[in-house]
Motif scaffolding. Structure first.
Motif, PDB file in Angstrom:
ATOM      1  N   PHE A 172       0.958  -1.255  -0.075  1.00 49.31           N
ATOM      2  CA  PHE A 172       0.055  -0.035  -0.195  1.00 49.31           C
ATOM      3  C   PHE A 172       0.841   1.363   0.223  1.00 49.31           C
ATOM      4  CE2 PHE A 172      -3.422  -2.712   0.612  1.00 49.31           C
ATOM      5  CZ  PHE A 172      -4.747  -2.089   0.693  1.00 49.31           C
ATOM      6  N   ARG A 173       1.429   1.814  -1.525  1.00 52.46           N
ATOM      7  CA  ARG A 173       2.416   2.781  -1.289  1.00 52.46           C
ATOM      8  C   ARG A 173       2.084   3.344  -2.644  1.00 52.46           C
ATOM      9  NH1 ARG A 173       6.978  -1.129  -0.925  1.00 52.46           N
ATOM     10  NH2 ARG A 173       7.141  -1.634   1.467  1.00 52.46           N
ATOM     11  N   PRO A 174       2.182   4.750  -3.111  1.00 49.46           N
ATOM     12  CA  PRO A 174       2.226   5.342  -4.085  1.00 49.46           C
ATOM     13  C   PRO A 174       3.037   4.729  -5.057  1.00 49.46           C
ATOM     14  CG  PRO A 174       2.900   6.929  -2.601  1.00 49.46           C
ATOM     15  CD  PRO A 174       2.639   5.913  -1.815  1.00 49.46           C
ATOM     16  N   ILE A 175       2.835   5.221  -6.341  1.00 50.61           N
ATOM     17  CA  ILE A 175       3.665   4.390  -7.369  1.00 50.61           C
ATOM     18  C   ILE A 175       5.098   5.019  -7.099  1.00 50.61           C
ATOM     19  CG2 ILE A 175       4.533   4.987  -9.782  1.00 50.61           C
ATOM     20  CD1 ILE A 175       2.427   2.993  -9.778  1.00 50.61           C
ATOM     21  N   LEU A 176       5.302   6.343  -6.545  1.00 54.56           N
ATOM     22  CA  LEU A 176       6.787   6.919  -6.516  1.00 54.56           C
ATOM     23  C   LEU A 176       7.601   5.857  -5.405  1.00 54.56           C
ATOM     24  CD1 LEU A 176       8.699   9.059  -7.152  1.00 54.56           C
ATOM     25  CD2 LEU A 176       7.815  10.415  -5.218  1.00 54.56           C
ATOM     26  N   GLU A 177       7.025   5.365  -4.523  1.00 57.73           N
ATOM     27  CA  GLU A 177       7.577   4.549  -3.482  1.00 57.73           C
ATOM     28  C   GLU A 177       7.693   2.994  -3.914  1.00 57.73           C
ATOM     29  OE1 GLU A 177       5.874   5.414   0.300  1.00 57.73           O
ATOM     30  OE2 GLU A 177       5.914   7.513  -0.004  1.00 57.73           O
ATOM     31  N   ILE A 190       6.741  -3.872  -8.775  1.00 57.68           N
ATOM     32  CA  ILE A 190       5.991  -3.728  -9.775  1.00 57.68           C
ATOM     33  C   ILE A 190       6.209  -4.824 -10.747  1.00 57.68           C
ATOM     34  CG2 ILE A 190       6.061  -2.540 -11.880  1.00 57.68           C
ATOM     35  CD1 ILE A 190       6.956   0.023 -10.473  1.00 57.68           C
ATOM     36  N   ASP A 191       7.384  -5.488 -10.658  1.00 54.17           N
ATOM     37  CA  ASP A 191       7.460  -6.676 -11.627  1.00 54.17           C
ATOM     38  C   ASP A 191       6.596  -7.856 -11.159  1.00 54.17           C
ATOM     39  OD1 ASP A 191       8.958  -5.499 -13.413  1.00 54.17           O
ATOM     40  OD2 ASP A 191      11.019  -5.969 -12.666  1.00 54.17           O
ATOM     41  N   ARG A 192       6.706  -7.897  -9.712  1.00 50.58           N
ATOM     42  CA  ARG A 192       5.959  -9.293  -9.076  1.00 50.58           C
ATOM     43  C   ARG A 192       4.439  -9.168  -9.445  1.00 50.58           C
ATOM     44  NH1 ARG A 192       4.557 -10.182  -3.513  1.00 50.58           N
ATOM     45  NH2 ARG A 192       4.368 -12.577  -3.353  1.00 50.58           N
ATOM     46  N   SER A 237      -5.889   7.589   4.479  1.00 50.76           N
ATOM     47  CA  SER A 237      -5.497   7.212   5.753  1.00 50.76           C
ATOM     48  C   SER A 237      -4.462   6.185   5.798  1.00 50.76           C
ATOM     49  CB  SER A 237      -6.494   6.642   6.854  1.00 50.76           C
ATOM     50  OG  SER A 237      -7.094   5.855   6.274  1.00 50.76           O
ATOM     51  N   LEU A 238      -4.489   5.415   4.586  1.00 50.88           N
ATOM     52  CA  LEU A 238      -3.657   4.345   4.385  1.00 50.88           C
ATOM     53  C   LEU A 238      -2.348   4.904   3.634  1.00 50.88           C
ATOM     54  CD1 LEU A 238      -5.759   1.561   3.024  1.00 50.88           C
ATOM     55  CD2 LEU A 238      -4.685   1.503   5.112  1.00 50.88           C
ATOM     56  N   LEU A 239      -2.557   6.105   2.989  1.00 51.42           N
ATOM     57  CA  LEU A 239      -1.347   6.530   2.443  1.00 51.42           C
ATOM     58  C   LEU A 239      -0.433   7.685   2.999  1.00 51.42           C
ATOM     59  CD1 LEU A 239      -2.895   6.767  -1.062  1.00 51.42           C
ATOM     60  CD2 LEU A 239      -1.481   5.005  -0.231  1.00 51.42           C
ATOM     61  N   ARG A 240       0.170   7.194   4.352  1.00 47.16           N
ATOM     62  CA  ARG A 240       0.819   8.059   4.830  1.00 47.16           C
ATOM     63  C   ARG A 240       2.450   8.206   4.296  1.00 47.16           C
ATOM     64  NH1 ARG A 240      -1.866   4.976   8.920  1.00 47.16           N
ATOM     65  NH2 ARG A 240      -3.366   6.133   9.672  1.00 47.16           N
ATOM     66  N   VAL A 259      -7.603   3.146  -7.475  1.00 47.40           N
ATOM     67  CA  VAL A 259      -7.443   3.022  -5.796  1.00 47.40           C
ATOM     68  C   VAL A 259      -6.164   3.608  -5.743  1.00 47.40           C
ATOM     69  CG1 VAL A 259      -7.649   1.560  -3.948  1.00 47.40           C
ATOM     70  CG2 VAL A 259      -9.205   1.182  -5.980  1.00 47.40           C
ATOM     71  N   PRO A 260      -5.845   4.651  -4.841  1.00 48.64           N
ATOM     72  CA  PRO A 260      -4.775   5.128  -4.597  1.00 48.64           C
ATOM     73  C   PRO A 260      -3.893   4.174  -3.525  1.00 48.64           C
ATOM     74  CG  PRO A 260      -6.287   6.900  -4.291  1.00 48.64           C
ATOM     75  CD  PRO A 260      -6.973   5.741  -4.560  1.00 48.64           C
ATOM     76  N   GLY A 261      -2.706   3.856  -3.862  1.00 46.50           N
ATOM     77  CA  GLY A 261      -2.080   2.956  -3.060  1.00 46.50           C
ATOM     78  C   GLY A 261      -2.105   1.669  -3.639  1.00 46.50           C
TER      79      GLY A 261
END
Length: 267
Positions: free
Chosen positions: A96-101, A107-109, A264-267, A149-151
Motif C-alpha cells: 500500500f504505497r504510491p507509485i513513486l515509492e 512492480i514486476d511481481r 489514511s492508508l497513504l501516509r 484506488v490510491p495505494g
C-alpha cells in the motif's frame, strides 16, 4: 456452460476464492485441476473436496514461470483426458504505497502474477479449449481494474490489463465454442494480504462501511453462476456493483470518493 462432468483448471486453488471455486465445482460434479504455488494448500483443498462427486488433482505451479505453465496442459490432459475451461483467479495485491515509492521488484511481481500469469495460462490452454464442443475462459479482474484506488495503482493497472485482455479474447473467440467472462470482485474476506506478503494498517474512517466484504464462498458462487449463464461480465459484491454504476456515471466523482476513503492508508 453446464459444469457437471467438465474439467476446469482453477488457479489460486489453495485458498480464498480459488479454493471455494474448486469445492463448489466439485459439488457440481466437475473435475478440477487445481493450480497453486503452495502444494500444502492444494493438499488441503483436495482433502476438503473429497466428498464431492467431482475429482480434484493439484498441480503445484508458479504461474509466472512460462516454462512451467507451458508444460501444464499435457499434465492435466494425462490425468483428466480433457480440459473444458480455465478460471484465472490467482492474484496478489501490491504494497500500500504510491507509485513513486514502489520498487521495480514490487512492480514486476504484481504484473507477473496478475497479468502475465493470466496470459500464460490462457495461451497454454486455449488450443485445447478450441478443440472442445463447449468451453469457457473466466478471468478474475477486480473492482480496482475499472476504478482507480490510491495505494493500489499498479495492482489496478494489472487488473485493468486483465479486463482488456479478456474483453479482447471475447471478441476474438465470439464465433467459436469458447465463451469468455470477465469478473470484477469487490471486497472479499480472503487472506490475499498475507499471500501477497503484506501487512496493511486498518484505515480509520470513523464509521463502519455499509459494504461489508462478502465471503469467498459467496463470491465463488456468483462467479460460477456467471459461467453457467455464459455472461460477458460479472460484477461480484454490492460494493463493486455500486462503484461500477457510480464510475460509469461520473468517473471523477468516483475517483475522488475512493481517494478520500483511502487517504489514511497513504501516509
Amino acid at each position: 456452460m453446464q459444469l457437471a462432468n467438465k474439467t476446469i483448471v482453477v488457479t489460486g486453488a489453495g485458498s480464498g476464492i480459488g479454493r471455494e471455486l474448486s469445492l463448489q465445482l466439485l459439488q457440481r460434479g466437475a473435475n478440477v485441476a487445481g493450480v497453486d504455488i503452495n502444494s500444502n494448500a492444494l493438499d488441503e483443498t483436495s482433502r476438503l473436496g473429497a466428498l464431492g462427486p467431482g475429482q480434484f488433482k493439484g498441480f503445484q505451479t508458479d504461474i509466472t514461470n512460462l516454462e512451467r505453465v507451458s508444460s501444464l496442459p499435457a499434465e492435466v490432459l494425462a490425468h483428466f483426458g480433457t480440459v473444458d475451461g480455465i478460471i484465472n483467479n490467482a492474484g496478489i495485491i501490491q504494497p500500500f504505497r504510491p507509485i513513486l515509492e514502489l520498487t521495480m521488484e514490487d512492480i514486476d511481481r504484481v504484473m507477473a502474477v496478475n497479468f502475465y500469469g493470466t496470459l500464460y495460462l490462457t495461451k497454454a490452454f486455449l488450443p485445447l479449449l478450441l478443440a472442445r464442443p463447449e468451453a469457457h475462459i473466466a478471468n478474475v479482474s477486480s473492482m480496482g481494474g475499472f476504478l482507480p484506488v490510491p495505494g493500489q495503482t499498479l495492482y489496478g493497472a494489472a487488473k485493468a490489463a486483465v479486463k482488456l485482455l479478456t474483453e479482447g479474447l471475447y471478441a476474438e473467440l465470439k464465433d467459436t465454442h469458447v465463451k469468455v467472462t470477465v469478473v470484477f470482485p469487490g471486497a472479499v474476506a480472503t487472506n490475499i494480504m498475507q499471500n501477497s506478503g503484506l501487512h496493511v494498517p486498518k484505515a480509520d474512517t470513523g464509521d463502519e462501511s455499509k459494504f461489508k466484504p462478502i465471503s469467498p464462498g459467496e463470491a465463488a458462487g456468483q462467479i460460477l453462476r456467471a459461467i453457467e449463464k455464459n455472461k460477458f461480465r460479472a460484477v461480484v459484491g454490492r460494493d463493486a456493483w455500486a462503484m461500477d454504476k457510480l464510475y460509469r456515471f461520473s468517473p471523477k466523482y468516483a475517483a475522488d470518493l475512493i481517494q478520500r476513503k483511502m487517504r489514511s492508508l497513504l501516509r
